[in-house]
Scaffold this motif. Sequence first.
Motif, short mmCIF file in Angstrom:
data_model
loop_
_atom_site.label_atom_id
_atom_site.label_comp_id
_atom_site.label_asym_id
_atom_site.label_seq_id
_atom_site.Cartn_x
_atom_site.Cartn_y
_atom_site.Cartn_z
N LYS A 65 38.41 30.14 42.83
CA LYS A 65 37.16 30.62 42.25
C LYS A 65 37.19 32.13 42.04
O LYS A 65 36.46 32.65 41.19
CB LYS A 65 35.97 30.24 43.15
N LEU A 66 38.02 32.80 42.84
CA LEU A 66 38.08 34.25 42.77
C LEU A 66 39.52 34.71 42.97
O LEU A 66 40.19 34.29 43.90
CB LEU A 66 37.18 34.86 43.87
N ALA A 81 37.19 30.75 36.69
CA ALA A 81 37.36 31.66 37.83
C ALA A 81 37.15 33.10 37.38
O ALA A 81 37.17 33.42 36.19
CB ALA A 81 38.75 31.50 38.44
N GLU A 82 36.95 33.96 38.35
CA GLU A 82 36.75 35.38 38.08
C GLU A 82 37.94 36.16 38.63
O GLU A 82 38.46 35.85 39.70
CB GLU A 82 35.46 35.88 38.73
N ARG A 102 33.25 32.82 48.41
CA ARG A 102 33.66 32.17 47.15
C ARG A 102 35.08 31.62 47.30
O ARG A 102 36.04 32.14 46.76
CB ARG A 102 33.55 33.17 46.00
N ASP A 132 36.93 46.60 43.27
CA ASP A 132 35.64 45.94 43.01
C ASP A 132 35.04 45.37 44.29
O ASP A 132 33.82 45.21 44.39
CB ASP A 132 35.81 44.82 41.98
N GLU A 149 39.42 32.88 33.29
CA GLU A 149 38.11 32.50 32.76
C GLU A 149 38.14 31.10 32.15
O GLU A 149 37.17 30.34 32.24
CB GLU A 149 37.66 33.52 31.71
N PHE A 209 30.92 38.69 46.52
CA PHE A 209 32.20 38.00 46.55
C PHE A 209 32.41 37.15 47.81
O PHE A 209 33.33 36.34 47.85
CB PHE A 209 33.34 39.01 46.43
N ARG A 258 42.60 37.90 33.48
CA ARG A 258 41.17 37.60 33.31
C ARG A 258 40.97 36.52 32.25
O ARG A 258 40.20 35.57 32.44
CB ARG A 258 40.41 38.87 32.91
N ILE A 277 39.00 40.04 39.77
CA ILE A 277 38.57 41.40 40.06
C ILE A 277 39.76 42.18 40.60
O ILE A 277 40.73 41.59 41.09
CB ILE A 277 37.41 41.45 41.08
#
Length: 379
Positions: free
Chosen positions: A294-295, A321-322, A171, A328, A317, A168, A313, A324
């Motif tokens: 991005k995160l 992007a992700e 990012r 995580d 997506e 991670f 999520r 968490i």
Amino acid sequence: MTTTCAIGLMSGTSMDGIDIAMLRTDGVAEIEIGPSLFVPYEAAFRRRIENSLETAKAIVKRDDRPGDLQGLEREITLRHARAVETFLASPAGAWGRPEVIGFHGQTVLHRPQVGVTVQLGDGALLARELGVPVVYDMRANDMAQGGQGAPLVPAYHAALARTLPEPFSGRYPVVFVNVGGISNITYVPEKGDPFAFDTGPGNTLIDQWVSREGGVPFDAGGAIASEGGIIVSVVERYLEVPFFEKAGPKSLDRNDFTLDLAKDLELSDGARTLAAVSAEAILKSAEHMPEKPKLWIICGGGRKNPHIVGDLRAGAEKAGAEVIVAEDAGLDGDATEAEAWAFLAVRSLNGLPLTFPTTTGCREAVSGGVLAQPSTVQA
């Protein structure tokens, strides 16, 4: 810069109890995360705090304590003192002796448009009870400098972003999301100051809904919502509120959003729909960011609601992007805000900024907080 062992104390807009966390930090880049503890409020005391929100509407100046607020402030403070004593008497106490405590208190009124924010908590009393210096009232100086007084966690989020582990790290832009009673985000670019703002209701509408319609304080694990469906028209009505069109900095009081737009829904449909409102409000915040994240890293109690996280999520997506949850990345999503208050207390001791024009709208980066020394506090 030397590191300091600090405790942070947070009682948030969910009003469910006291989060305690310990750090060793220099308030800049050195962060060693220690143990943490949650001490819940019993239901009757939580209702007492909830009832105080109505009394607090009569406050004009931030030191006003109408009705029973003065007595409640003392009890909240003493409960924090006993919670810290319990924490330090546990194995956590072997981690270090706190040199300072960052004390948030309990927000009962937040009206940035008139420069008033009130957190019930007597820092001087807490210092006397525990024999440890206490930094408290950390929002007031920001508001005196033209800021919203919230959110204050971004300085800590920005420091954490520089310490994220693989895969991670690096990012950028990374966005920390705290889903408490009210949700807020911190956008951390690769270079430059973070910026932040409240995004809308987090858990507060869900909690109010299931309490009113189902007689329970919150939707544990999203169980109630799992039996329902999203009423899209209700989500759309919430997202039409003018607040969402405003760019940051901006902040909310717990009472700025109500259940009026969700009336006549079935219990489970209401819980599921309001979870969608929370998620969609967070995703909508990206419209006010310089670049697409991005995160996204989700902290706070709302990360335990699978519907909020699932909706986040799915939406992220679509934008590449992700999402968490804090764990995580090796973080404790329950303790992040309390950790932030420990971090901010150390920054306050060192005269470092707690807030920035890009996070609260203050005129310039400013420090803040009031320091209570136990040796100078009189009974």
